[in-house]
Design a protein around this motif. Structure first.
Motif, mmCIF file in Angstrom:
data_model
loop_
_atom_site.group_PDB
_atom_site.id
_atom_site.type_symbol
_atom_site.label_atom_id
_atom_site.label_comp_id
_atom_site.label_asym_id
_atom_site.label_seq_id
_atom_site.Cartn_x
_atom_site.Cartn_y
_atom_site.Cartn_z
ATOM 1 N N ARG A 21 0.883 -1.248 -0.057
ATOM 2 C CA ARG A 21 -0.066 -0.116 0.001
ATOM 3 C C ARG A 21 1.009 1.243 0.024
ATOM 4 N NH1 ARG A 21 -5.261 -0.405 -1.065
ATOM 5 N NH2 ARG A 21 -5.843 0.999 0.076
ATOM 6 N N ILE A 22 0.557 2.295 -0.804
ATOM 7 C CA ILE A 22 1.266 3.406 -0.946
ATOM 8 C C ILE A 22 0.116 4.568 -0.871
ATOM 9 C CG2 ILE A 22 3.391 2.298 -1.987
ATOM 10 C CD1 ILE A 22 2.503 3.984 -4.688
ATOM 11 N N ASP A 23 0.790 5.765 -1.132
ATOM 12 C CA ASP A 23 -0.334 6.948 -0.927
ATOM 13 C C ASP A 23 0.192 7.912 -2.076
ATOM 14 O OD1 ASP A 23 1.710 8.677 0.175
ATOM 15 O OD2 ASP A 23 1.049 8.091 2.086
ATOM 16 N N ASP A 24 -0.643 8.804 -2.237
ATOM 17 C CA ASP A 24 -0.377 9.836 -3.369
ATOM 18 C C ASP A 24 0.665 10.554 -3.386
ATOM 19 O OD1 ASP A 24 -2.955 9.334 -4.734
ATOM 20 O OD2 ASP A 24 -3.693 11.388 -4.339
ATOM 21 N N ALA A 25 1.257 10.842 -1.794
ATOM 22 C CA ALA A 25 2.440 11.705 -1.628
ATOM 23 C C ALA A 25 3.606 10.840 -2.092
ATOM 24 C CB ALA A 25 2.610 11.816 -0.210
ATOM 25 N N GLN A 26 3.631 9.577 -2.556
ATOM 26 C CA GLN A 26 4.740 8.872 -2.885
ATOM 27 C C GLN A 26 4.958 8.678 -4.433
ATOM 28 O OE1 GLN A 26 3.555 5.463 0.103
ATOM 29 N NE2 GLN A 26 5.649 5.115 -0.229
ATOM 30 N N LEU A 27 3.783 9.168 -5.101
ATOM 31 C CA LEU A 27 3.791 9.182 -6.592
ATOM 32 C C LEU A 27 4.824 10.285 -7.259
ATOM 33 C CD1 LEU A 27 0.245 8.716 -7.367
ATOM 34 C CD2 LEU A 27 1.939 7.093 -7.592
ATOM 35 N N MET A 28 5.423 10.155 -8.257
ATOM 36 C CA MET A 28 6.375 11.274 -8.778
ATOM 37 C C MET A 28 5.544 12.503 -9.438
ATOM 38 S SD MET A 28 9.155 8.474 -10.568
ATOM 39 C CE MET A 28 10.374 7.691 -9.810
ATOM 40 N N ASP A 29 6.369 13.259 -9.827
ATOM 41 C CA ASP A 29 5.864 14.492 -10.273
ATOM 42 C C ASP A 29 5.078 14.319 -11.585
ATOM 43 O OD1 ASP A 29 6.900 15.885 -8.316
ATOM 44 O OD2 ASP A 29 8.524 16.652 -9.454
ATOM 45 N N GLY A 30 3.990 15.031 -12.017
ATOM 46 C CA GLY A 30 3.359 15.102 -13.175
ATOM 47 C C GLY A 30 2.228 15.950 -13.093
ATOM 48 N N GLN A 94 10.939 2.958 -16.234
ATOM 49 C CA GLN A 94 12.412 3.143 -16.217
ATOM 50 C C GLN A 94 12.952 4.174 -15.281
ATOM 51 O OE1 GLN A 94 13.912 2.881 -20.698
ATOM 52 N NE2 GLN A 94 11.749 3.619 -20.950
ATOM 53 N N THR A 95 12.288 5.426 -15.385
ATOM 54 C CA THR A 95 12.874 6.195 -14.555
ATOM 55 C C THR A 95 11.521 6.931 -13.703
ATOM 56 O OG1 THR A 95 12.719 7.902 -16.201
ATOM 57 C CG2 THR A 95 14.961 6.901 -15.728
ATOM 58 N N HIS A 96 10.351 6.533 -14.163
ATOM 59 C CA HIS A 96 8.943 7.155 -13.917
ATOM 60 C C HIS A 96 8.287 5.675 -13.366
ATOM 61 C CE1 HIS A 96 6.628 10.733 -13.395
ATOM 62 N NE2 HIS A 96 5.657 9.888 -13.465
ATOM 63 N N PHE A 97 7.249 5.949 -12.502
ATOM 64 C CA PHE A 97 6.513 4.999 -11.773
ATOM 65 C C PHE A 97 5.704 4.659 -13.003
ATOM 66 C CE2 PHE A 97 6.763 6.016 -6.998
ATOM 67 C CZ PHE A 97 8.015 5.564 -6.963
ATOM 68 N N GLY A 98 5.236 3.385 -12.914
ATOM 69 C CA GLY A 98 4.596 2.686 -14.181
ATOM 70 C C GLY A 98 2.937 2.328 -13.785
ATOM 71 N N GLY A 99 2.588 1.441 -14.510
ATOM 72 C CA GLY A 99 1.273 0.985 -14.412
ATOM 73 C C GLY A 99 0.565 -0.074 -13.550
ATOM 74 N N TYR A 100 1.642 -0.630 -12.967
ATOM 75 C CA TYR A 100 1.196 -1.725 -11.840
ATOM 76 C C TYR A 100 0.695 -1.227 -10.469
ATOM 77 C CZ TYR A 100 3.142 -5.002 -15.270
ATOM 78 O OH TYR A 100 3.669 -5.588 -16.308
ATOM 79 N N ALA A 101 -0.076 -0.281 -10.659
ATOM 80 C CA ALA A 101 -0.435 0.317 -9.662
ATOM 81 C C ALA A 101 -2.137 1.030 -9.586
ATOM 82 C CB ALA A 101 0.129 1.506 -8.640
ATOM 83 N N GLN A 102 -2.872 1.289 -8.767
ATOM 84 C CA GLN A 102 -4.109 1.766 -8.893
ATOM 85 C C GLN A 102 -4.249 3.022 -9.186
ATOM 86 O OE1 GLN A 102 -5.449 0.008 -5.011
ATOM 87 N NE2 GLN A 102 -7.162 -1.380 -6.203
ATOM 88 N N ARG A 103 -3.183 3.888 -9.173
ATOM 89 C CA ARG A 103 -3.016 5.311 -9.349
ATOM 90 C C ARG A 103 -1.723 5.646 -9.849
ATOM 91 N NH1 ARG A 103 -6.925 9.004 -7.421
ATOM 92 N NH2 ARG A 103 -6.148 11.119 -6.509
ATOM 93 N N ALA A 104 -1.701 6.550 -10.815
ATOM 94 C CA ALA A 104 -0.384 7.041 -11.244
ATOM 95 C C ALA A 104 -0.566 8.497 -11.490
ATOM 96 C CB ALA A 104 -0.337 6.630 -12.552
ATOM 97 N N ARG A 105 0.781 9.164 -11.436
ATOM 98 C CA ARG A 105 0.671 10.665 -11.679
ATOM 99 C C ARG A 105 1.789 10.796 -12.677
ATOM 100 N NH1 ARG A 105 2.266 12.837 -6.763
ATOM 101 N NH2 ARG A 105 0.072 12.979 -6.303
ATOM 102 N N VAL A 106 1.515 11.422 -13.915
ATOM 103 C CA VAL A 106 2.447 11.617 -14.977
ATOM 104 C C VAL A 106 2.269 12.680 -15.928
ATOM 105 C CG1 VAL A 106 2.162 9.008 -15.460
ATOM 106 C CG2 VAL A 106 0.579 10.437 -16.728
#
Length: 328
Positions: A21-30, A94-106
């Motif tokens: 489990r992670i939260d929005d604050a852990q997502l990368m910039d986008g 590669q350098t940005h969090f990908g699609g294996y999550a229920q939420r993404a910021r891109v």
């Protein structure tokens, strides 16, 4: 809010993947946040998760080179909350969090709107492999190949790129020759539209630099000796697309097919393709892909199943397209 994600970390050179489990604050910039609904398992995902190739350049990482979902929040002028979007390649996994999550910021410029003809699940049943197949078909067409020119060979035909390429080409009226190392998939490939199925061993060993022509063009996802033999047996002014390396990254061949037969070898890049190319490919997929055939090529799994499928895909043990329901 917290949500599920596959979390890849590296210690002493070994990659480990766990569901956490992670939260929005852990997502990368986008500038666009997406509620992800589906992702896929592609050959590149297998390389990334197993560490067979250094796809992942930044750790920790959420793998997954593509996803489809619904915009949750946006600061980008082209996207509004509620719109259905998809993403293939760019820096994902590669350098940005990908699609294996229920939420993404891109970044919004990486996104494409899902065509009206498709659901988000359809979009990922196609996924990066199917989008790459469409880029390959477009390259054949732009090289002047029509159904009247002769058959088209598809190597790695029972895999993701190959399955969609067979379905697309047959739908467009081409006679398709499918090459596979899995003879038990013959009926599957025929249902997708293959007119003939051949054993990949006829292409995988060193051969003559130029041989009797057997096809007008080809979609190759294998590389190595296979690609060299494909080129050697391509007819005059034929076109061969190269988009994969399942056998090898090497090209141990001769310039003779290019000089004597005016063959074109077209490289296919799906990761950094410009937005106009992505839009064209997805518009053509919406027009030309038979969703009934796509359904035959699809297997649905959950996030926890991804690591095992990633291992199997590298050994040629996965047929067609594997869709990941990230909420399952």
């Amino acid at each position: 809010m917290t949500f599920n994600a596959l979390w890849a970390s590296r210690e002493d050179g070994a990659i480990s993947v766990e569901l956490r489990r992670i939260d929005d604050a852990q997502l990368m910039d986008g500038d666009v946040t997406v509620d992800v609904e589906y992702s896929t398992v592609n050959y590149k995902d297998g390389l990334a998760i197993t560490g067979a190739s250094p796809v992942i350049r930044t750790f920790p990482m959420i793998p997954g080179i593509d996803f489809a979902g619904v915009v949750a929040a946006s600061r980008h002028p082209d996207f509004a909350p509620g719109e259905r979007v998809l993403l293939n390649g760019w820096e994902l996994s590669q350098t940005h969090f990908g699609g294996y999550a229920q939420r993404a910021r891109v970044r919004g410029e990486w996104l494409v709107k899902v065509p009206a003809a498709f659901s988000t699940r359809d979009a990922m049943a196609i996924g990066t492999a199917g989008y790459t197949a469409m880029l390959s078909v477009l390259a054949l067409e732009k090289g002047g190949l029509t159904p009247e020119r002769g058959p088209i060979l598809v190597t790695g035909a029972s895999g993701g790129v190959g399955s969609v390429a067979v379905a697309l080409l047959s739908q467009l009226g081409y006679r398709v020759i499918a090459s596979t190392g899995r003879p038990e998939e013959t009926s599957y490939l025929q249902r997708l539209g293959a007119s003939e199925v051949i054993d990949r061993r006829t292409l995988s060993e060193p051969g003559k630099p130029v041989a009797a022509p057997k096809w007008a063009g080809a979609v190759d996802s294998v590389g190595g000796h296979t690609l060299v033999n494909v080129l050697a047996q391509t007819d005059y002014r034929g076109v061969v697309t190269s988009c994969g390396l399942a056998q090898s990254t090497d090209l141990p061949g001769s310039v003779l097919p290019f000089i004597l037969r005016h063959i074109t070898l077209a490289g296919i890049d799906s990761v950094n393709a410009p937005q106009w190319a992505r839009t064209e490919a997805w518009q053509r997929l919406a027009r030309d892909l038979d969703l009934a055939k796509l359904g035959q090529a699809e297997t649905l799994i959950g996030l926890a199943d991804v690591p095992e499928i990633a291992r199997r895909i590298l050994h040629g043990q996965v047929r067609g397209r594997t869709v990941v329901d990230v909420n399952r």
